[in-house]
Design an enzyme around this catalytic site. Structure first.
Site, PDB file in Angstrom:
ATOM      1  N   ASP A 196       0.820  -1.218   0.000  1.00  0.00           N
ATOM      2  CA  ASP A 196       0.000   0.000   0.000  1.00  0.00           C
ATOM      3  C   ASP A 196       0.849   1.263   0.000  1.00  0.00           C
ATOM      4  O   ASP A 196       2.036   1.231   0.309  1.00  0.00           O
ATOM      5  CB  ASP A 196      -0.842   0.034   1.283  1.00  0.00           C
ATOM      6  CG  ASP A 196      -2.124  -0.744   1.138  1.00  0.00           C
ATOM      7  OD1 ASP A 196      -2.420  -1.199   0.026  1.00  0.00           O
ATOM      8  OD2 ASP A 196      -2.824  -0.885   2.156  1.00  0.00           O
ATOM      9  N   LYS A 251      -3.686   3.337  -2.813  1.00  0.00           N
ATOM     10  CA  LYS A 251      -4.880   4.131  -3.092  1.00  0.00           C
ATOM     11  C   LYS A 251      -5.039   4.992  -1.866  1.00  0.00           C
ATOM     12  O   LYS A 251      -4.993   4.525  -0.742  1.00  0.00           O
ATOM     13  CB  LYS A 251      -6.063   3.216  -3.397  1.00  0.00           C
ATOM     14  CG  LYS A 251      -6.925   2.821  -2.268  1.00  0.00           C
ATOM     15  CD  LYS A 251      -7.870   1.737  -2.720  1.00  0.00           C
ATOM     16  CE  LYS A 251      -7.891   0.596  -1.712  1.00  0.00           C
ATOM     17  NZ  LYS A 251      -8.043   1.010  -0.341  1.00  0.00           N
ATOM     18  N   MET A 264      -7.324   9.209   9.728  1.00  0.00           N
ATOM     19  CA  MET A 264      -7.895   9.827   8.531  1.00  0.00           C
ATOM     20  C   MET A 264      -8.739  11.050   8.884  1.00  0.00           C
ATOM     21  O   MET A 264      -9.808  11.264   8.304  1.00  0.00           O
ATOM     22  CB  MET A 264      -8.733   8.801   7.744  1.00  0.00           C
ATOM     23  CG  MET A 264      -7.892   7.667   7.202  1.00  0.00           C
ATOM     24  SD  MET A 264      -8.839   6.345   6.422  1.00  0.00           S
ATOM     25  CE  MET A 264      -9.272   5.321   7.813  1.00  0.00           C
TER      26      MET A 264
END
Ligand code: SAH
Length: 283
Positions: free
Chosen positions: A50, A71, A186
């Site tokens: 990742d 991503k 996040m």
């Protein structure tokens, strides 16, 4: 293999062709890999990694093919499906497939979904946990996610959902009441909204907040702020994700426990950041 990197001693799990090992890479510093992760890196034919996997970690698998499956930030879930199906294909081609994910694969990492797709396609898996950024990343900033004098619980939340919005399903008022320390993954995009929701729920504007970006890497940055000021301070410091945001008095411990400052030559500071009115050593 002829290189001089360490191999696991006998008796450690052998990576069989056709298997996928879903493995946490930790928050960045390669030293935070587990021995199982290292054992996997030493045997893999292909490493599918990742965006959040620190590139230096791939150096521990010099013999493997490295495939980037990055991503970032709320892309459509079809991308996720493509990655899972790619893993299935590689496994069916008889490869030893190491799926390497930042932090812990089962913490806000969609590891559960990937693992499920694999077993649905009859691909056998092994799960290797990793150190999650919300724990290890904060530790690298000198912040203990629990401290006896601060909190008996900690809540890990994600600052946005699959669509990229603040999760509507989260009851910020309940989280605010139920947990003295809140660790937000996040959270950068919606920090203003999140801080506002916590303030509305009764948290103090002066409540300490720490923002740790690129935790455990050489580029780690830490900004100490408050709930009222955090959105402005993040913007003023031009902080970029990935970031872990910690809300709560545990962040104050950094004033005493900033061990990276000590590694850089600072003297230990005998302060009591929690201001408990008694010497720290009697606690
Ligand atoms: N599975 C990962 C989390 C993936 S979600 C884990 O267990 O850590 C991605 C979020 O994790 C980022 O947006 C950020 O909030 C956090 N994160 C991951 N690595 C980080 C790092 N090195 N520094 C700061 N935050 C990090």
């Amino acid at each position: 293999m002829t290189d001089s990197l360490p191999h696991a001693p006998q008796g450690w799990p052998a990576f069989q062709p056709g298997w996928v090992w879903l493995c946490g890479a930790g928050p960045g510093d390669p030293g935070l890999l587990t021995l199982h992760a290292l054992n996997a890196l030493r045997q893999a034919d292909v490493v599918v990694y990742d965006a959040l996997v620190e590139p230096a970690i791939l150096d521990w698998a010099p013999g493997a093919e490295h495939i980037y499956a990055g991503k970032r930030g709320g892309k459509p879930s079809s991308v996720q499906r493509d990655i899972s199906l790619r893993l299935v294909e590689l496994a069916r081609a008889g490869k030893r497939v190491l799926r390497l994910k930042g932090g812990d694969p089962f913490v806000f990492g969609r590891g559960g979904e990937e693992a499920q797709t694999l077993v649905q396609h009859d691909v056998p898996i092994r799960i290797i946990p990793g150190i999650s950024a919300g724990i290890g990343g904060l530790a690298y900033a000198g912040i203990p996610v629990t401290h006896r004098d601060v909190n008996q619980s900690v809540t890990f939340v994600t600052g946005h959902d699959q669509s990229g919005n603040t999760p509507q399903t989260l009851d910020w008022a309940a989280i605010s009441r139920g947990s003295q320390v809140i660790v937000i993954y996040m959270g950068m995009k919606h920090i203003g909204q999140i801080a506002g929701a916590l303030l509305d729920a009764g948290r103090a504007p002066s409540e300490p907040v720490a923002v740790v970006t690129q935790a455990t890497t050489g580029d780690q940055r830490v900004v100490e702020t408050t709930l009222a000021r955090c959105a402005d301070d993040i913007a003023a410091a031009a902080l970029e994700p990935p970031a872990i945001i910690c809300v709560g008095r545990a962040t104050l411990m950094r004033q005493a426990l900033d061990w990276q400052a000590m590694a850089a030559g600072a003297a230990p500071r005998n302060t009591d950041p929690l201001d408990r009115g008694r010497p720290a050593e009697s606690a």
